[in-house]
Design an enzyme around this catalytic site. Structure first.
Site, short mmCIF file in Angstrom:
data_model
loop_
_atom_site.label_atom_id
_atom_site.label_comp_id
_atom_site.label_asym_id
_atom_site.label_seq_id
_atom_site.Cartn_x
_atom_site.Cartn_y
_atom_site.Cartn_z
N LYS A 158 0.83 -1.21 0.00
CA LYS A 158 0.00 0.00 0.00
C LYS A 158 0.87 1.26 0.00
CE LYS A 158 -4.09 -1.56 2.59
NZ LYS A 158 -4.95 -1.19 3.74
N ARG A 292 -12.08 13.80 7.63
CA ARG A 292 -13.00 14.68 6.90
C ARG A 292 -14.40 14.09 6.99
NH1 ARG A 292 -13.99 11.10 2.88
NH2 ARG A 292 -12.24 9.78 2.30
#
Ligand code: ADP
Length: 456
Positions: A158, A292
């Site tokens: 990743k 967020r």
């Protein structure tokens, strides 16, 4: 006290934030690109400023133009929405340096959690389980190969700065490691401007369950329960539900406790999401935190009756949380279907164009967060999310039935959409049982193909 907010985004999330501003008596400033002259968010805000050309780099990612627009229109804050600049600590710092409020967490915590390998290391200090792997960024190819061998294949490589389901590579065996490593490194550098990589054990078809959190600037931190986001195609979420149907109460409690522990450890001070994957034996692992508001926030709003956007604004302006954990109760069940302009028969290829006719469902418990209207031309430059259809009902079964009825009523002509695919999912026995995982959509597509109802 709060006068005017600039929304540094477009589409349905910009509309959602403008609505919250209106309800709170706050003026709003929309920004738009030259390709968004006809966009709904531009019409609904109190004022609108063109910030540049069609390409995101020229407009919605153009920090100087956005901040100038906020200063020139006398705004006191900027809400970044999701995507674009919403997780960019440099932007948050610039906003604050210009004397404006950034409606999100403090830039330091955003920076810390935005680097996924760094976030894993901090989370490990809290004792919350993380996926077996490199426990942070790998120094080089050899170290990566050694760790992969130790934890055993298959593994994932990743990108530390990856996001949106991008920057993740599956490596099935040792022979393939070097090739994937090289490509992953190049891709990470190109797309995320950061070539740092880390390694995780590949968990076979886990469930993806995430906890919504809400923290203020005074150390108060609560959770708003979980969402099941396991229905994904190529790591893109398609349909989400809250609460999660198929994990035990004990595990849910562990997820909530872990999410709060993490937020307290890093000094989180906004709304956010802590994401976990869960294996077949109900082992859970932290994978990342989104600093967020998320696309799927409405389902949490429906079951808790808490307005996440309004609270996010209040927190940014230094207000204390007005709700205590014990006041937040789950009532009912909610499902969200993402209606994208994509052709499900052509590998979900984006399908911009003109909406020639449109009819939307309604009635009790049906919510639509949308930025499109009949006659609107979807520009080809941005993501393909047209609207979010949300159904809310007292029980899960009633919610499924309500969503089916709503999808039957939804008509969008002129462009291909994912409506039909969502409708098929709502009738799939695995979905109805609630027993699905992140591999279920691919299985479902294969099943449709086998039955001659080719979807690809
Ligand atoms: P992004 O930030 O791009 O969304 P995530 O790390 O959240 O990336 O992972 C996206 C999706 O990939 C998860 O929802 C899950 O379906 C899958 N995934 C992530 N990590 C693993 C893992 N270790 N094993 C199996 N699947 C994983």
């Amino acid at each position: 006290m709060i006068k005017k907010i600039l929304i540094a985004n477009r589409g349905e999330i910009a509309v959602r934030i403008i609505r919250a501003c209106k309800e709170m008596g706050i003026e709003s400033v929309a920004v738009y690109s030259t390709a968004d002259e006809m966009a709904l968010h531009k019409e609904l805000a109190t004022e609108a400023v063109c910030i540049g050309g069609a390409k995101s780099e020229d407009s919605y990612l153009n920090m100087e133009n956005i901040i100038s627009a906020a200063c020139l229109t006398g705004c006191d804050a900027i809400h970044p929405g999701f995507g674009f600049l919403s997780e960019n600590p440099h932007f948050a710092r610039m906003v604050e340096m210009c004397g404006l409020k950034f409606i999100g967490p403090n830039p330091a915590v955003m920076e810390l959690m935005g680097n996924k390998s760094q976030a894993i290391q901090v989370v490990e200090e809290t004792g919350v389980p993380t996926v077996p792997g490199s426990h942070g960024a790998i120094k080089n190819r050899e170290e990566g190969k050694k760790i992969a061998k130790e934890i055993g294949y298959p593994i994932l490589i990743k990108a530390s700065a990856g996001g949106g389901g991008k920057g993740i590579r599956l490596v099935e065996n040792e022979e393939d490691f070097v090739g994937h490593y090289k490509e992953a490194k190049e891709e990470a550098k190109k797309y995320f401007a950061n070539s740092e990589l880390y390694i995780e054990k590949y968990i076979e078809n886990p469930k993806h369950v995430e906890v919504q959190v809400m923290c203020d600037k005074f150390g108060n931190c609560i959770h708003l329960y979980e969402r099941d986001c396991s229905l994904q195609r190529r790591k893109q979420k398609l349909l989400e539900e809250a609460p999660c149907q198929s994990i035990s109460k004990e595990l849910k409690e562990k997820l909530y406790d872990s999410a709060i522990k993490i937020c307290k450890k890093v000094g989180y001070d906004s709304v956010g999401t802590v994401e976990f994957i869960i294996d077949k034996k109900e082992n859970f692992y932290f994978i990342e935190m989104n600093t967020r508001v998320q696309v799927e926030h409405p389902i949490t709003e429906m079951i808790t009756n808490v307005d996440i956007i309004k609270n996010m604004i209040k927190i940014a302006y230094g207000m204390k949380l007005s709700i205590r954990q014990e006041d937040v109760k789950i009532i009912g069940h909610a499902i969200e279907c993402r209606i994208n302009a994509e052709d499900i028969r052509q590998d979900f290829r984006p399908c911009p164009g003109k909406i020639t006719f449109m009819h939307v469902p309604g009635g009790k418990g049906v919510r639509i967060d949308s930025a499109v209207y009949p006659g609107y031309t979807i520009p080809p430059y941005y993501d393909s999310l047209l609207l979010k259809l949300i159904a809310y009902a007292p029980t899960r079964l009633e919610c499924i039935r309500k969503m089916r009825a709503a999808l039957e009523e939804l008509i969008i002509e002129g462009v291909s959409t994912t409506t039909e695919f969502e409708y098929l999912i709502l009738h799939n026995p695995t979905f109805i049982m609630g027993n699905y995982d992140t591999g279920s959509i691919e299985d479902f597509i294969k099943e449709l193909d086998k039955n001659g109802k080719s979807i690809q």
